[in-house]
Design a protein around this motif. Sequence first.
Motif, short mmCIF file in Angstrom:
data_model
loop_
_atom_site.label_atom_id
_atom_site.label_comp_id
_atom_site.label_asym_id
_atom_site.label_seq_id
_atom_site.Cartn_x
_atom_site.Cartn_y
_atom_site.Cartn_z
N GLY A 69 117.35 30.51 -14.09
CA GLY A 69 118.26 31.04 -15.12
C GLY A 69 119.33 29.97 -15.58
N ARG A 70 119.74 29.97 -16.97
CA ARG A 70 120.94 28.95 -17.51
C ARG A 70 121.96 29.16 -17.07
N ARG A 71 122.23 30.52 -16.63
CA ARG A 71 123.78 30.59 -16.25
C ARG A 71 123.98 30.52 -14.85
N ARG A 72 125.46 30.44 -14.55
CA ARG A 72 125.81 30.06 -13.12
C ARG A 72 125.27 31.21 -12.15
N THR A 113 124.97 25.83 -10.29
CA THR A 113 126.29 25.82 -10.03
C THR A 113 127.43 26.46 -11.15
N ALA A 114 126.91 26.17 -12.31
CA ALA A 114 127.83 26.14 -13.57
C ALA A 114 126.96 26.34 -14.83
N ASP A 115 127.62 27.07 -15.76
CA ASP A 115 126.59 27.32 -16.90
C ASP A 115 126.20 26.17 -17.55
N GLY A 116 125.03 26.04 -17.80
CA GLY A 116 124.56 24.93 -18.41
C GLY A 116 124.25 23.50 -17.95
N VAL A 117 124.49 23.34 -16.61
CA VAL A 117 124.71 22.13 -15.67
C VAL A 117 123.28 22.11 -15.39
N CYS A 129 131.78 26.65 -5.61
CA CYS A 129 131.98 25.89 -6.61
C CYS A 129 132.87 26.50 -7.71
N ARG A 130 133.52 25.52 -8.64
CA ARG A 130 134.78 26.03 -9.47
C ARG A 130 134.66 25.39 -10.77
N GLY A 131 133.36 25.50 -11.50
CA GLY A 131 133.23 24.89 -12.90
C GLY A 131 132.47 23.79 -12.87
N TYR A 132 132.43 23.04 -11.80
CA TYR A 132 131.76 21.77 -11.92
C TYR A 132 130.36 21.99 -11.14
N ARG A 133 129.51 20.96 -11.75
CA ARG A 133 128.16 21.00 -11.06
C ARG A 133 128.16 20.91 -9.48
N VAL A 134 128.88 20.12 -9.05
CA VAL A 134 129.03 19.75 -7.54
C VAL A 134 130.16 20.87 -6.83
N GLN A 192 137.16 24.05 -21.21
CA GLN A 192 135.81 24.82 -21.97
C GLN A 192 134.93 24.01 -22.54
N ARG A 193 133.91 23.94 -21.73
CA ARG A 193 132.87 22.94 -22.47
C ARG A 193 131.27 23.53 -22.31
N ARG A 194 131.46 25.25 -22.47
CA ARG A 194 130.20 25.94 -22.29
C ARG A 194 128.85 25.48 -23.26
N ALA A 195 129.42 25.51 -24.19
CA ALA A 195 128.44 25.13 -25.56
C ALA A 195 127.66 23.82 -25.19
#
Length: 258
Positions: free
Chosen positions: A150-153, A172-176, A200-205, A241-244
């Motif tokens: 899945g693409r979502r976190r 770990t995060a949307d789109g990473v 995880c807090r928004g970053y891949r790592v 905010q860098r979702r896109a």
Amino acid sequence: MVGPRHSWAVSAADARALQRRLRERVIRGDALGPVAVVAGADVAFAGEEAVAAIVTLSVPALSLCEVVAARRRVAFPYVPGLLTFREGPALEAAFRRLRRRPDLILFDGHGLAHPARFGLACHLGLRWDVPAVGCAKSLLTGEVALERLGRRRGGHRAIRAEGEVVGAALRTADGVRPIFVSAGHRVSLATALRLAFRCCRGYRVPEPLRLADAAVALLKRRGGSVLAPEDLTPLLRFPRQRRAAARARARLDTPGTA
DNA sequence: GCGACAG
DNA sequence: ATCTTGTCGC
């Protein structure tokens, strides 16, 4: 410090023999208590020297607790599958400096998702007798259907090697691009995934590893092996905010050997 | 013998 | 991991 001890000064052949012998002692199921303090351990190299850092954070707030580091002369080459023998000495020197033992440690590398089922997270988790999880940024062994991840976190997909599930790819995060999680010691894969994702807090790592990485990077350019939590506070900020942008990249993900 | 190959 | 600038995209 409890657990199997052995010298780090071994040949590649002896290192492999040690892995085959020690892997039997790894505790695969959940055998850990509540996790109130989680640690992240990482290493950087500067010439012939290895700089290791271990950062501990509170759970679930993920606020900074402790930061320790150590430098050691590199005495073992990088050999796929034998990473522990290269990074272990410096990591252990740093580990000894912790005032409080963490309830869990996240390592920058694999655990059971290793050709001998004894990656860095298994080896050091066993050696220090601390619950451990491997969080690698690329695959070392096994296969995983990333196209079905899945693409979502939170999305995850099993890593299979020789017929058994040895770990999982985790978004770990949307789109990473995903990271590869595997049990190290005293944790099941399900728990390893849950705990890693919780960090995880928004970053891949995951935060513990992201901060440990920042710590070694800072020490590498600044020198020495002493740093205070304040040195890392500038990095405690959540991502923008860098979702896109992230989502677009996810469709092109090609980890494993990136 | 030919690739693959954590960090 | 490390050597390294700019650059594409939100």
